[in-house]
Design an enzyme around this catalytic site. Structure first.
Site, PDB file in Angstrom:
ATOM      1  N   ASP A 234       0.843  -1.207   0.000  1.00  0.00           N
ATOM      2  CA  ASP A 234       0.000   0.000   0.000  1.00  0.00           C
ATOM      3  C   ASP A 234       0.877   1.256   0.000  1.00  0.00           C
ATOM      4  O   ASP A 234       0.633   2.204  -0.754  1.00  0.00           O
ATOM      5  CB  ASP A 234      -0.912   0.001   1.231  1.00  0.00           C
ATOM      6  N   SER A 273       3.541   4.051   7.074  1.00  0.00           N
ATOM      7  CA  SER A 273       4.254   4.731   5.981  1.00  0.00           C
ATOM      8  C   SER A 273       4.954   5.983   6.494  1.00  0.00           C
ATOM      9  O   SER A 273       4.502   6.610   7.452  1.00  0.00           O
ATOM     10  CB  SER A 273       3.268   5.104   4.873  1.00  0.00           C
TER      11      SER A 273
HETATM   12  O1  RIB Z   1      -2.703  -4.345   2.635  1.00  0.00           O
HETATM   13  C1  RIB Z   1      -2.913  -4.521   4.001  1.00  0.00           C
HETATM   14  C2  RIB Z   1      -4.384  -4.440   4.334  1.00  0.00           C
HETATM   15  O2  RIB Z   1      -5.047  -5.549   3.762  1.00  0.00           O
HETATM   16  C3  RIB Z   1      -4.706  -4.500   5.812  1.00  0.00           C
HETATM   17  O3  RIB Z   1      -4.720  -3.243   6.418  1.00  0.00           O
HETATM   18  C4  RIB Z   1      -6.045  -5.220   5.840  1.00  0.00           C
HETATM   19  O4  RIB Z   1      -7.092  -4.411   6.286  1.00  0.00           O
HETATM   20  C5  RIB Z   1      -6.280  -5.716   4.425  1.00  0.00           C
HETATM   21  O5  RIB Z   1      -7.193  -4.954   3.770  1.00  0.00           O
END
Ligand code: RIB
Length: 297
Positions: A234, A273
């Protein structure tokens, strides 16, 4: 364009993460005791929104949550940071997304998601401002993702996670597709017809950026001690998008995304992050370390 001038709408999931830390993952039928449990805000969408915000972008979170106390808890990180939540809605009768996460002693994870309101977030609920970029993931229905991409017309990033096939119409709208190796396999032959930039992440090995199978850039990840790898993809997705949209060269943007993801895994929870200042300091320290004769700290 400076990162603070870039506006980003993140269309995606908001979850409450229940994180159990265990020495090792249980095998089927095994019970493990001695775990510690923490509650963290999470969801791929929320994690990406916060990461983009910390890198200086003006961020709008576009999401659906339940009408339950978990919604406040799940939004806490975004709210405290000042991410715009005007486009987050509570859906009657739905519960807020919940992720059950195991994190092992080496920082690896296993995740089970009960999507709740995220799965009920359809195109008819979509309200969003015009922004320079839209980032989406696959924790909300693809009709919503497609509508968001078509409506906005800005730079469109799809993080095709968790692993599942993606409709060709969505890929046609995509400027930057971010996947790990498992997610790339799940896309199958659809990937052969994809025209945009493809960023493939290889965990601690770094990432490669390609277009039509030709390498555009590659970057290594700095070696760090991983505490929790949840949300690394993410952070990477947000950092690469903000970098590219603010006009960075692909190689620099990719490198910076790898560094941001590496920093995030040194912290617990999926929202670890770094800020722009933390990122710059980490890179400066690395340069000084190299100058003194080290290699890939
Ligand atoms: O990418 C990590 C996320 O994947 C976590 O925060 C969890 O909620 C899932 O959605």
């Amino acid at each position: 364009m400076k990162p603070e001038a870039v506006s980003v709408a993140v269309v995606g999931s908001v979850n409450l993460d229940l994180v159990a830390r265990v020495e090792h993952f249980p095998v089927p039928g095994e019970t493990i005791t001695g775990a510690t449990v923490d509650r963290h805000p999470g969801g791929k969408g929320a994690n990406q929104a916060l990461a983009a915000h910390r890198l200086g972008a003006r961020v709008y979170m576009i999401a659906c949550l339940g009408e339950d106390p978990a919604a406040e808890e799940a939004l806490a990180g975004l709210k405290a940071a000042g991410v715009n939540l005007d486009y987050c809605q509570r859906l009657p009768g739905e519960s807020t997304g919940l992720a059950l996460i195991l994190v092992s002693g080496t920082g690896e994870n296993q995740i089970v998601v009960a999507p709740g309101a995220n799965a009920a977030f359809h195109a008819e609920h979509l309200r969003m401002p015009r922004t320079d970029a839209v980032i989406a993931q696959l924790e909300v229905p693809q009709d919503t993702i497609l509508t968001a991409a078509q409506r906005n017309r800005g730079f469109f990033t799809l993080n095709a996670a968790p692993a599942k096939p993606v409709a060709r119409e969505v890929l046609v709208e995509t400027d930057l597709l971010v996947v790990n190796e498992i997610e790339a396999r799940a896309l199958g032959p659809a990937l052969e017809h994809y025209d945009g930039l493809l960023a493939t992440t290889y965990g601690r090995e770094g990432a490669v950026l390609t277009r039509h199978g030709q390498e555009v850039a590659q970057a290594e990840s700095p070696k760090v001690k991983a505490v929790d790898t949840t949300g690394a993809g993410d952070t990477f997705t947000a950092a690469l998008t903000v970098g590219l949209v603010s006009g960075m060269e692909p190689k620099a943007a990719l490198s910076r995304a790898c560094v941001a993801a590496a920093i995030s895994v040194t912290r617990p929870g999926a929202q670890g992050s770094p800020t722009l200042e933390e990122l710059d300091k980490f890179q400066q320290d690395r340069i000084e370390w190299w100058t003194r004769g080290g290699s890939n700290p």
